[in-house]
Design an enzyme around this catalytic site. Structure first.
Site, PDB file in Angstrom:
ATOM      1  N   ARG A 210       0.842  -1.192   0.000  1.00  0.00           N
ATOM      2  CA  ARG A 210       0.000   0.000   0.000  1.00  0.00           C
ATOM      3  C   ARG A 210       0.878   1.243   0.000  1.00  0.00           C
ATOM      4  NH1 ARG A 210      -2.094  -3.657   3.645  1.00  0.00           N
ATOM      5  NH2 ARG A 210      -4.224  -4.382   3.250  1.00  0.00           N
ATOM      6  N   LYS A 234      -1.911  -2.758   8.005  1.00  0.00           N
ATOM      7  CA  LYS A 234      -3.063  -2.214   8.717  1.00  0.00           C
ATOM      8  C   LYS A 234      -3.186  -2.909  10.072  1.00  0.00           C
ATOM      9  CE  LYS A 234      -6.128  -0.681   4.976  1.00  0.00           C
ATOM     10  NZ  LYS A 234      -7.454  -0.869   4.334  1.00  0.00           N
ATOM     11  N   HIS A 306      -2.711   2.820  -5.809  1.00  0.00           N
ATOM     12  CA  HIS A 306      -3.437   1.582  -5.508  1.00  0.00           C
ATOM     13  C   HIS A 306      -3.617   0.725  -6.760  1.00  0.00           C
ATOM     14  CE1 HIS A 306      -5.483  -0.652  -2.384  1.00  0.00           C
ATOM     15  NE2 HIS A 306      -6.439  -0.959  -3.238  1.00  0.00           N
ATOM     16  N   ARG A 309      -0.751  -1.476  -7.106  1.00  0.00           N
ATOM     17  CA  ARG A 309      -0.944  -2.649  -6.229  1.00  0.00           C
ATOM     18  C   ARG A 309      -1.805  -3.696  -6.930  1.00  0.00           C
ATOM     19  NH1 ARG A 309      -1.289  -4.278  -0.724  1.00  0.00           N
ATOM     20  NH2 ARG A 309      -3.339  -4.982   0.002  1.00  0.00           N
ATOM     21  N   HIS A 332      -3.406  -9.754   3.054  1.00  0.00           N
ATOM     22  CA  HIS A 332      -4.807 -10.002   3.385  1.00  0.00           C
ATOM     23  C   HIS A 332      -4.929 -11.286   4.205  1.00  0.00           C
ATOM     24  CE1 HIS A 332      -6.288  -6.723   1.058  1.00  0.00           C
ATOM     25  NE2 HIS A 332      -5.923  -7.223  -0.104  1.00  0.00           N
ATOM     26  N   TYR A 341      -9.093 -10.605  -8.782  1.00  0.00           N
ATOM     27  CA  TYR A 341      -8.030 -10.870  -9.752  1.00  0.00           C
ATOM     28  C   TYR A 341      -8.317 -12.094 -10.608  1.00  0.00           C
ATOM     29  CZ  TYR A 341      -6.135  -7.565  -6.499  1.00  0.00           C
ATOM     30  OH  TYR A 341      -5.977  -6.458  -5.697  1.00  0.00           O
TER      31      TYR A 341
END
Length: 356
Positions: A210, A234, A306, A309, A332, A341
């Site tokens: 990110r 995060k 982004h 990414r 994730h 994707y």
């Protein structure tokens, strides 16, 4: 936005806020929420509380005097009136052809308020170990999300990805073709940060981190020999992220000029720097966003960091067909987020249709 400026703006907003918002701020700072996130939330609270005063819901003289009971007794009808206020207030929207703010902006405002209400009704403890109050009006407020299938979203995003040879082509364009289009003055400015800009974009394309994770990297977080970076994900979790080999020469070129070009001292620990009045500072997210937008628009289509990414994630899935691997690369916890994707890389479905 530079960290110093960001903190100054946060302090100004904090001076306006009621005591319970300041408690919320301190609590979320400990999570930790990023200063950027908290700044955006404080702006939303300023907007909301200003409306509370203007609408007469509270007769307080200023925002800081609005009592906690106002939030406790806020009705669903009151909150819906606030949403209508946002929709119908044209000054909030830079596009004057529209009547009010976008649904995305409204959702962001409601998300900030939901976070505050959750803190006040569930997370905080008073002297008796209980929350300040229990009634959470935000649980009764519905938000409208854009309806779009994964296939439709994938097709829209695909147009803004640099897939296949375009990844290296984008970097080559910045390095070799872009400077040929510049005036002498613009070329001088470009050359000052050329190696840094290429290193940042190469890293984003080669790792899928990110933007916030990239700009917060310190020099010690980069292992060039192993092509691994240590990032803060995060929620404050540390993670080691592999970086594709094609980024190595760009990172090496930047590191070769970093100290002399940006006049660094031992205390300048940030990996990516910018000079402001001759003093090195950590580059901020806004500067990277503008840089990526400028180069990408000249190359093909204007994109955000982004999308870089998304580019890495799509290329990695195309090469491995492994959602688990892509999830791990992106940081994730589950593979659900990576379903997108599989729709971007849908050659098998198209080939099957073509064979009919």
């Amino acid at each position: 936005m530079k960290r110093e400026i960001l903190l100054e703006r946060i302090d100004k907003l904090k001076q306006l806020m009621p005591w319970y918002v300041l408690e919320y701020y301190q609590s979320k700072l400990a999570v930790p929420y990023s200063f950027t996130t908290l700044y955006e939330y404080l702006k939303e609270y300023d907007r909301f509380f200003s409306w509370v005063l203007e609408s007469g819901i509270s007769n307080a003289d200023k925002i800081s005097d609005i009592p906690l009971s106002v939030l406790e007794n806020m009705s669903k009808k009151d909150m819906e009136s606030f949403i209508l206020y946002l929709r119908e207030r044209p000054l909030l929207n830079a596009n004057t052809t529209k009547q009010g703010v976008s649904q995305t902006t409204i959702n962001r405002t409601l998300s900030a308020l939901s976070s505050l209400y959750k803190y006040l009704t569930e997370e905080v403890e008073n002297d008796q170990g209980e929350p300040y109050f229990y009634r959470n009006v935000m649980k009764k407020v519905s938000t409208k999300k854009k309806k779009e299938t994964l296939a439709a979203r994938a097709e829209n995003i695909k147009q803004k990805l640099f897939l296949g040879d375009e990844t290296e082509g984008f970097l080559t364009y910045i390095d070799q073709e872009h400077p040929q289009q510049l005036s002498n003055r613009a070329l001088s400015s470009f050359n000052k940060n050329k190696e840094r800009d290429l290193a940042i974009i190469a890293l984003l394309l080669a790792s899928g981190v990110r933007l916030s994770e990239a700009v917060n990297l310190d020099l010690r977080d980069l292992n060039l020999k192993m092509m691994v970076i240590d990032v803060t994900r995060k929620g404050g979790k540390r993670d080691s992220v592999n970086v594709a080999a094609f980024a190595k020469p760009y990172l090496e070129n930047y590191l070769a000029i970093r100290n002399q070009r940006y006049k660094t001292e031992k205390t300048d620990t940030a990996l990516f720097l910018t000079l402001y009045r001759g003093v090195p500072n950590r580059i901020d997210a806004s500067s990277v966003e503008k840089m990526v937008a400028k180069y990408s628009e000249d190359f093909k289509v204007r994109v955000t960091p982004h999308k870089l990414r998304h580019t890495l994630a799509t290329r990695l899935y195309d090469a491995t067909k492994s959602q688990v691997l892509v999830s791990h690369q992106l940081g994730h916890a589950s593979t659900q987020v990576t379903d997108l994707y599989t729709h971007i890389v849908n050659d098998e479905q198209k080939n099957a249709l073509d064979s009919l």
